[in-house]
Every structure is written in C-alpha cells, then in structure tokens.
Design a protein around this motif. Structure first.
Motif, PDB file in Angstrom:
ATOM      1  N   ALA A 159       0.639  -1.536  -0.170  1.00  0.00           N
ATOM      2  CA  ALA A 159      -0.140  -0.094  -0.313  1.00  0.00           C
ATOM      3  C   ALA A 159       0.233   1.383  -0.010  1.00  0.00           C
ATOM      4  O   ALA A 159       0.937   2.317  -0.334  1.00  0.00           O
ATOM      5  CB  ALA A 159      -0.783  -0.331   1.128  1.00  0.00           C
ATOM      6  N   ILE A 160       1.910   0.988   0.346  1.00  0.00           N
ATOM      7  CA  ILE A 160       2.781   2.525   0.223  1.00  0.00           C
ATOM      8  C   ILE A 160       3.567   2.533  -0.586  1.00  0.00           C
ATOM      9  O   ILE A 160       3.756   1.955  -1.747  1.00  0.00           O
ATOM     10  CB  ILE A 160       4.426   2.288   1.544  1.00  0.00           C
ATOM     11  CG1 ILE A 160       3.939   1.622   2.376  1.00  0.00           C
ATOM     12  CG2 ILE A 160       5.215   3.099   1.449  1.00  0.00           C
ATOM     13  CD1 ILE A 160       4.784   1.364   3.570  1.00  0.00           C
ATOM     14  N   PHE A 161       2.959   3.857  -0.402  1.00  0.00           N
ATOM     15  CA  PHE A 161       3.932   4.562  -2.131  1.00  0.00           C
ATOM     16  C   PHE A 161       4.670   5.306  -2.867  1.00  0.00           C
ATOM     17  O   PHE A 161       5.203   5.244  -3.146  1.00  0.00           O
ATOM     18  CB  PHE A 161       2.626   5.993  -2.961  1.00  0.00           C
ATOM     19  CG  PHE A 161       2.790   6.987  -1.822  1.00  0.00           C
ATOM     20  CD1 PHE A 161       3.529   7.840  -1.861  1.00  0.00           C
ATOM     21  CD2 PHE A 161       2.307   7.146  -0.530  1.00  0.00           C
ATOM     22  CE1 PHE A 161       4.127   9.045  -1.721  1.00  0.00           C
ATOM     23  CE2 PHE A 161       2.332   8.314  -0.173  1.00  0.00           C
ATOM     24  CZ  PHE A 161       3.506   9.056  -0.040  1.00  0.00           C
ATOM     25  N   GLU A 162       5.810   4.408  -1.491  1.00  0.00           N
ATOM     26  CA  GLU A 162       6.696   5.277  -1.752  1.00  0.00           C
ATOM     27  C   GLU A 162       7.799   3.682  -1.688  1.00  0.00           C
ATOM     28  O   GLU A 162       7.131   3.232  -1.391  1.00  0.00           O
ATOM     29  CB  GLU A 162       7.722   5.508   0.300  1.00  0.00           C
ATOM     30  CG  GLU A 162       7.375   7.456   0.044  1.00  0.00           C
ATOM     31  CD  GLU A 162       7.802   7.842   1.616  1.00  0.00           C
ATOM     32  OE1 GLU A 162       7.103   6.814   2.397  1.00  0.00           O
ATOM     33  OE2 GLU A 162       8.199   8.123   1.424  1.00  0.00           O
ATOM     34  N   GLY A 163       8.832   3.681  -2.502  1.00  0.00           N
ATOM     35  CA  GLY A 163       9.718   2.917  -3.187  1.00  0.00           C
ATOM     36  C   GLY A 163      10.258   2.163  -2.013  1.00  0.00           C
ATOM     37  O   GLY A 163      10.512   3.145  -0.988  1.00  0.00           O
ATOM     38  N   ILE A 164      10.236   1.375  -1.570  1.00  0.00           N
ATOM     39  CA  ILE A 164      11.437   0.688  -0.325  1.00  0.00           C
ATOM     40  C   ILE A 164      12.258  -0.376  -1.133  1.00  0.00           C
ATOM     41  O   ILE A 164      11.953  -1.209  -1.710  1.00  0.00           O
ATOM     42  CB  ILE A 164      10.403  -0.286   0.867  1.00  0.00           C
ATOM     43  CG1 ILE A 164       9.557   0.507   1.348  1.00  0.00           C
ATOM     44  CG2 ILE A 164      10.877  -0.448   1.701  1.00  0.00           C
ATOM     45  CD1 ILE A 164       8.826   0.407   2.132  1.00  0.00           C
TER      46      ILE A 164
END
Ligand SMILES: Nc1ncnc2c1ncn2[C@@H]1O[C@H](COP(=O)(O)OP(=O)(O)OP(=O)(O)O)[C@@H](O)[C@H]1O
Ligand SMILES: [Mg+2]
Length: 519
Positions: A159-164
């Motif tokens: 769900a996170i829209f930041e790249g990890i």
C-alpha cells in the motif's frame, strides 16, 4: 467414528483429529478403545495407501503409524506424508514391536516425531498423543498467525506509495516493494539482486561507487535523509528523488540498510512555480507600495509646498534685510554672520523636507535592516505635521527611552506609520476632537510594538472583517487601500497588525516589528 468430510482450516477446528494406522484389526481396536474417551476425532486405516488418503483429507494432528505393514510400510508412508506440504505438519508417532535402536533412529530420520514400542501401555499412548496434539495445535496456530502477519506486512508494503528497498552491506537489493518497481519502471524481480549504485547512481567517480551509492548503505550506522537527488532508471531516464536510508542491525552488527525513496520531480517543479509566483507577488507588492507612496505624496503635496515655502520666505526676508542694512551702512560683520546663520538654518529646514520627500517616494532597496524605531517615528511625526495642522490635531510622541532596534524596511515602516497617523487624524477631525493623536512604541517579547491612538469617530460597526480588505473605505475620497497595504507590508517584514476599539472612544491601531537577532 468420524465421517469423511474434507477439513478446510485445520488451525481453527475444535476437535483434534488422530489417525490410527495398523494392518492388525485387533491392534486397531485396542488403540481405538484406548483413545475413544479423549474427545478426539479418531480415523482408522489398515494399510499405507488408505492412511495417506485419510491424512490428505483430514490433515490429522497426530498419526499413530505401525511400521511393519504389508505393501507400504510405516517408513514409506511417513516419507510420503512428509513430502507434501499439506500432510507434512502432522506429528507421526511410530508404533512397532521392533524395539531396536536402529528402527527408532530410522523412524526419526524419516520425519517421525516419536516412537512407542509395542506392546504399549494405554497411559503412555494417551500421554504422548495428548502432548503431540497440543504441540501440533500450537504450531499450527503459530503458523496461521505468522501467515496473517506476513500478509498484513505485505499489504502494508504494497500500500505504501514510497519505494522501499532492503539492501545488503554490499549495496545489492534484497527486497523491493511494488511502488519501487513502479517508480523505477521495472518489475520487483528485476530489482532484486541488482546493485543499487549501478542501477540508480551510475555517475560515479572513476572506479568507485558514487557518494549516494555509499550513503544509502549507512555504513557508519547513521540514518540519512537527502532531497533533490538525481536517480537514474534502467531505461536511461532520471527522476528527482527524496530518499531516507536507515541502517539495519542484528545483534549489534550492521546487516544492511532500508532505503525509502520517492519521485519528487513534480513536487520540485511545483515548488519552483510557487517560488516564482511568490516573487511576482513580492514585486507587485513593492510596486503597489511605491504607487501608494506617490499617491500619498500627491495628496500631501499642497502641505509640503507650504512647508517649503516658509523657509524660502524667511530666506527671502533675511536677504532683503541684509540688503537694506548694506544700503544704510549698518551692516557690520556680527550682523552679517547672524543673518547668514539664520539663512543657513532655514535652507537646511527646506532641504530636510525635500530629503524626506525624496526618500519616501524613492523605490526602497526593500530588505530588512535594523531600524531605530524612535527616530523613525519622530521623522514620521514631522512628516505628518502639515496634515496634523490641517486637521487641527496635534501628534504626541510616546516612546520610552532605550527602545531596542527592530528589523524592517525603514521606508516601508514609515509608510505604515504614516497611513495609520493620517487615518487617525482624519478620524479625529470627523469627531471634532482636539485630543492629540498618540504615536508611540513599546517592547514586547521578541518585538517592538508601534501604536497610533486617536480619540476620533471610532470604527464602523462592521469594520472587524472588512478593514484590511482592499478598497474598503467609508470616506468620500478614500481609496480604501491604506490598511490592506499596511497589513501586507507588515506581514512581509515578519510582523503583525491589528486594532482595538478604545473604551473611552476612538481607536488604537498597532503593528509589530521583530527585534534584531542579537536581542
Ligand atoms: N483610526 C481610525 N478611526 C476610525 N476609522 C478608521 C480608522 N482607520 C481606518 N478607519 C476606517 O477604515 C477604513 C479603511 O481605511 P484605509 O486606510 O484602508 O482606507 P481609507 O483611509 O478610507 O483610504 P486610503 O486608501 O486613502 O487610506 C476607513 O475608510 C475608515 O472607515
Ligand atoms: Mg487611510
């Protein structure tokens, strides 16, 4: 005996299931009798194939498995059950008359959990089955919980829209979430295993990894945050990124880092557009302030003409006086010196007025500098003197000694003060008040507060919401931009502006200027 319904979620069933496998019906019967009061669902198989079928369908917690059977023996059954994930979790307890160590070892090696020698003691069978059922139940519950946690974590990461990225200490990507793949324009599989430096920061110095490629590894154990960093994509394009990298430790040793990044290309473009718009507004405010000063000067021109006319008239008079003295032979050195001093003083007075006008209408350098509020207010008062006389009201200065220096643009501060003074004078005249207008200042925490107090007509009832709006005026010849301009000038200098209705009638307008930093 149980019916043969397939079981869907074995981790949640209430009645544990035990499968009894023996080719000897007599043995089966004894086992069954032994366990029947234990609230287990009991299943029975008299050969290996049947046992496997039942195990697949019911996934029993415990299987009591005879070793010596015709066809498939117990080891083969165990082997087969352990191969398949759906049956591998049952605890297999071997049952056999074989009582030698090798048989037991082989049983454990095939994946058996326990071993009971025949002839068995009922109490022992019960105790061991109970224990293994409990262990398997706990194990299954744990696995179910783990699966739930994993799916929750995966859900969060997805769900996170930041790249990890998970990075190992060499900078290889060990994990990438879907957003990372999205931002980079590739797949998660392509990312895992790639070197973060080669992939995103290829502009390295000859031979070595670039500064960012090193930084994101957090080799010094400290987290890093960087903004507006150019990151490359595999297709050769680039984007502006903000990244945060945090070190990962296991038992005190650095095991890699987590890199969180996002594409801020658009955000930066918006910041730039916003900054440009801010500059346009700033320029327009300067221009408006300048235009307004010119207009104020226009309104005050007659007064200033009068102001300058006085010293000029005086000078003319002194000159004719000297001429007359010369003509009558009464002009001695002393008298000449006196008159010349007076002429000099008058011309200084005239040039002071002109200096103030010139300073007021010039475009200011527009920048905050330390301002001596006491001096500035004294000048403003002189500036408004003609207006005061025209309105038949005096201006009284109320400034304490040793006022600290404030920060502001001197011309603009004076412009604000002058606007407030002129409003106050006009309000006093409208109310036919002879009370002087008070122009003062005092120190507040972190600021100097300038106030202009009058005993004039007071504010209109609905003034609160409208005073500072442009073009709000109750005067026939008012433009209504005075206060709105004052507010934008004061706020641009980090100050605040406001007013109060005075209980004794009249109004106080005030504004603040921040103190210089050294105070
Ligand atoms: N000291 C005051 N006492 C009473 N009313 C005031 C005072 N100062 C401002 N006002 C009210 O606020 C209104 C707006 O003031 P502002 O200075 O913005 O415009 P203006 O004086 O009408 O015109 P100008 O643009 O020429 O200054 C005034 O018209 C007046 O009604
Ligand atoms: Mg005004």
């Amino acid at each position: 005996m149980a019916d043969e319904q397939p079981v869907s979620d074995v981790s949640e069933r209430e009645q544990p299931c035990v499968l009894l496998v023996d080719d000897n019906p007599q043995n089966l019967k004894v086992l069954y009798e032994t366990l029947r009061d234990r609230h287990y669902q009991l299943l029975i198989a008299n050969d290996g194939e049947k046992a496997i079928q039942l195990a697949r369908r019911h996934r029993p917690e415990v299987i009591l498995l005879d070793i010596m059977m015709p066809g498939m023996d117990g080891y083969e059954v165990c082997d087969e059950l352990k191969q398949s994930p759906e049956t591998a979790l049952s605890a297999i307890v071997f049952l056999s008359a074989l009582n030698d160590v090798d048989a037991k070892v082989k049983g454990f090696n095939t994946g058996g959990a326990d071993y009971i020698s025949k002839p068995f003691q009922a109490q022992e069978v019960i105790a061991r089955v109970d224990t293994h059922v409990r262990v398997i139940q706990l194990d299954r519950a744990l696995q179910a919980r783990n699966r739930q946690l994993e799916s929750e974590q995966a859900g969060i990461l997805n769900a996170i829209f930041e790249g990890i990225y998970g990075l190992d200490p060499q900078g290889l990507i060990t994990f990438a979430n879907p957003a990372a793949a999205d931002i980079v324009g590739t797949t998660q599989d392509q990312l895992v295993g790639a070197a973060v430096g080669d992939l995103h920061f290829p502009d390295s110095e000859q031979g070595g990894a670039s500064e960012h490629a090193r930084r994101v590894l957090c080799l010094d154990g400290e987290p890093v945050l960087r903004r507006a960093v150019t990151m490359a994509r595999p297709d050769g394009s680039t984007f502006q990124a903000e990244y945060r990298a945090a070190p990962r430790f296991e038992r005190g040793a650095l095991t890699g880092s987590v890199l969180v990044f996002r594409d801020i290309t658009e955000e930066l473009a918006q910041d730039r557009a916003l900054e440009e718009a801010r500059q346009v507004v700033e320029t327009q405010r300067e221009q408006l302030a300048h235009a307004s000063r010119l207009s104020t000067m226009g309104e005050m021109a007659a007064g200033f003409a009068h102001e300058i006319n006085q010293p000029l008239t005086a000078i003319t008079n002194y000159v004719s006086l000297v001429s007359r003295m010369r003509d009558t032979g009464r002009l001695d050195q002393q008298a000449l010196d006196d008159v010349l001093d007076k002429i000099a003083a008058q011309s200084h007075r005239a040039s002071e007025v002109i200096r103030r006008i010139r300073q007021f209408v010039q475009k200011p350098a527009s920048g905050c500098e330390p301002v001596d509020v006491t001096r500035l207010l004294a000048e403003s008062r002189e500036f408004a003197e003609v207006d005061a006389r025209n309105n038949a009201v005096q201006i009284e200065l109320c400034v304490p000694n040793h006022l600290p220096m404030a920060l502001g643009d001197p011309v603009q501060v004076q412009q604000v003060a002058l606007n407030l003074i002129r409003n106050a004078l006009e309000a006093s005249r409208l109310a036919d008040s002879r009370e002087p207008v008070q122009l003062g200042a005092k120190v507040e925490p972190g600021a100097v507060r300038v106030f202009v107090r009058d005993h004039g007509c007071g504010l209109p009832v609905d003034a609160e919401d409208r005073l500072f709006q442009p073009f709000y005026s109750t005067k026939d010849e008012g433009m209504g931009i005075g206060l709105s301009l004052c507010r934008s000038l004061v706020q641009a200098q980090g100050g605040d502006i406001g007013f109060e209705r005075l209980p004794e009638g009249g109004t106080e307008f005030w504004f603040t200027l921040p103190l210089t930093e050294d105070q």
